[in-house]
Design a protein around this motif. Sequence first.
Motif, PDB file in Angstrom:
ATOM      1  N   ILE A  91       5.683   5.086   1.548  1.00  0.00           N
ATOM      2  CA  ILE A  91       5.220   6.442   1.889  1.00  0.00           C
ATOM      3  C   ILE A  91       5.791   7.437   0.891  1.00  0.00           C
ATOM      4  CG2 ILE A  91       5.302   8.292   3.612  1.00  0.00           C
ATOM      5  CD1 ILE A  91       5.525   6.097   5.772  1.00  0.00           C
ATOM      6  N   ILE A  92       4.924   8.327   0.412  1.00  0.00           N
ATOM      7  CA  ILE A  92       5.361   9.487  -0.368  1.00  0.00           C
ATOM      8  C   ILE A  92       4.997  10.719   0.448  1.00  0.00           C
ATOM      9  CG2 ILE A  92       5.121  10.812  -2.499  1.00  0.00           C
ATOM     10  CD1 ILE A  92       4.301   8.225  -3.904  1.00  0.00           C
TER      11      ILE A  92
ATOM     12  N   LYS B   2       0.845  -1.195   0.000  1.00  0.00           N
ATOM     13  CA  LYS B   2       0.000   0.000   0.000  1.00  0.00           C
ATOM     14  C   LYS B   2       0.881   1.245   0.000  1.00  0.00           C
ATOM     15  CE  LYS B   2      -3.884   1.928   2.607  1.00  0.00           C
ATOM     16  NZ  LYS B   2      -4.764   1.716   3.786  1.00  0.00           N
ATOM     17  N   VAL B   3       0.420   2.313  -0.661  1.00  0.00           N
ATOM     18  CA  VAL B   3       1.153   3.577  -0.669  1.00  0.00           C
ATOM     19  C   VAL B   3       0.370   4.591   0.147  1.00  0.00           C
ATOM     20  CG1 VAL B   3       2.166   5.412  -2.059  1.00  0.00           C
ATOM     21  CG2 VAL B   3       2.088   3.079  -2.969  1.00  0.00           C
ATOM     22  N   ARG B   4       1.022   5.200   1.132  1.00  0.00           N
ATOM     23  CA  ARG B   4       0.398   6.223   1.971  1.00  0.00           C
ATOM     24  C   ARG B   4       1.008   7.579   1.619  1.00  0.00           C
ATOM     25  NH1 ARG B   4      -1.756   4.050   6.851  1.00  0.00           N
ATOM     26  NH2 ARG B   4      -2.257   6.226   7.362  1.00  0.00           N
TER      27      ARG B   4
ATOM     28  N   ILE C  70       2.308   5.503  10.713  1.00  0.00           N
ATOM     29  CA  ILE C  70       1.804   4.929   9.461  1.00  0.00           C
ATOM     30  C   ILE C  70       2.323   3.505   9.292  1.00  0.00           C
ATOM     31  CG2 ILE C  70       1.991   5.064   6.942  1.00  0.00           C
ATOM     32  CD1 ILE C  70       1.960   8.129   7.265  1.00  0.00           C
ATOM     33  N   LEU C  71       3.594   3.286   9.570  1.00  0.00           N
ATOM     34  CA  LEU C  71       4.189   1.965   9.389  1.00  0.00           C
ATOM     35  C   LEU C  71       3.669   0.961  10.416  1.00  0.00           C
ATOM     36  CD1 LEU C  71       7.818   3.148   8.576  1.00  0.00           C
ATOM     37  CD2 LEU C  71       6.156   2.174   6.971  1.00  0.00           C
TER      38      LEU C  71
END
Length: 286
Positions: free
Chosen positions: A86-87, A3-5, A77-78
């Motif tokens: 993450i971006i 997943k990208v957050r 987040i992690l």
Amino acid sequence: MSKVRIVTDSTSDIPAEMREQLGIELVPLKVIFGEETYLDGITLSPEQFYDKLQRAQSLPTTSQPSPIEFMETYERILNEDPGASIISIHLSAKFSGTFQSAMIGQSMLERDADISVYDSKSATYGIGLLVVHAAKLAQAGKTKAEILDEIEQLNQDKKLYFIVDTLEYLQKGGRIGKASAVIGSILNIKPILSIDNEGEVTAIDKVRGQKKAIARILELVERDFGRDPVELTIAWTNVKDLAQELGRLVQEKLDVRVVHHTWIGPVIGAHVGPGAAAIFINRVRG
């Protein structure tokens, strides 16, 4: 596929409802009036800020988040999404140390993490439109590499123009020369401002009076986009009527498919002052 957050800072001026809908994480900057410190857009709303600004005896100052605040955001987040990428997209490094704080925060993590910190080289919704687009791509299942590629293309394509009521705030913040501020005040010169590819405020043109400034912006956007379908965002400090009139005139000139509205928040407002209006335009993609 991991997943990208998406993470950003409060100067992106994304409306709270949109942030929540897209799952965008926010790290706020701070606004300081005398001995009182506020979190940008969280403990101090734009309406409250511009009211305080007009009554303040001295100009407020601003400060970036600490590296620890970024580290803690990434850590949370992690913990929520182990293995997530993450971006983290932030205010131009030429305006603030926020980008550098995010980089240091990333380096402080005591675990392996796939994090890309991205310098938007922009401000307010010039950041916001990149963040929103990235979040939509993340929800659609795009990879981190695909998202970074698309936001870089969008960053090169977008245009932003803004006008200010006075150059005093930009001058005191070191954004323009003192002589330019004085000349602008005496001659009623209204510079049409933008942010260049290096992330610095630049004067696109200078005209006398607000009506001529708006007319010139309309010429510029027509030159930039012609009849291509575009997305328009209108932003303001405490001059919503001016910004909406500018937006209405832009819609008469361009093929506008989507319109967003937002405040210019307290941190950016502290540097451009009251009376500022801005437009952000990008081609509709896909």
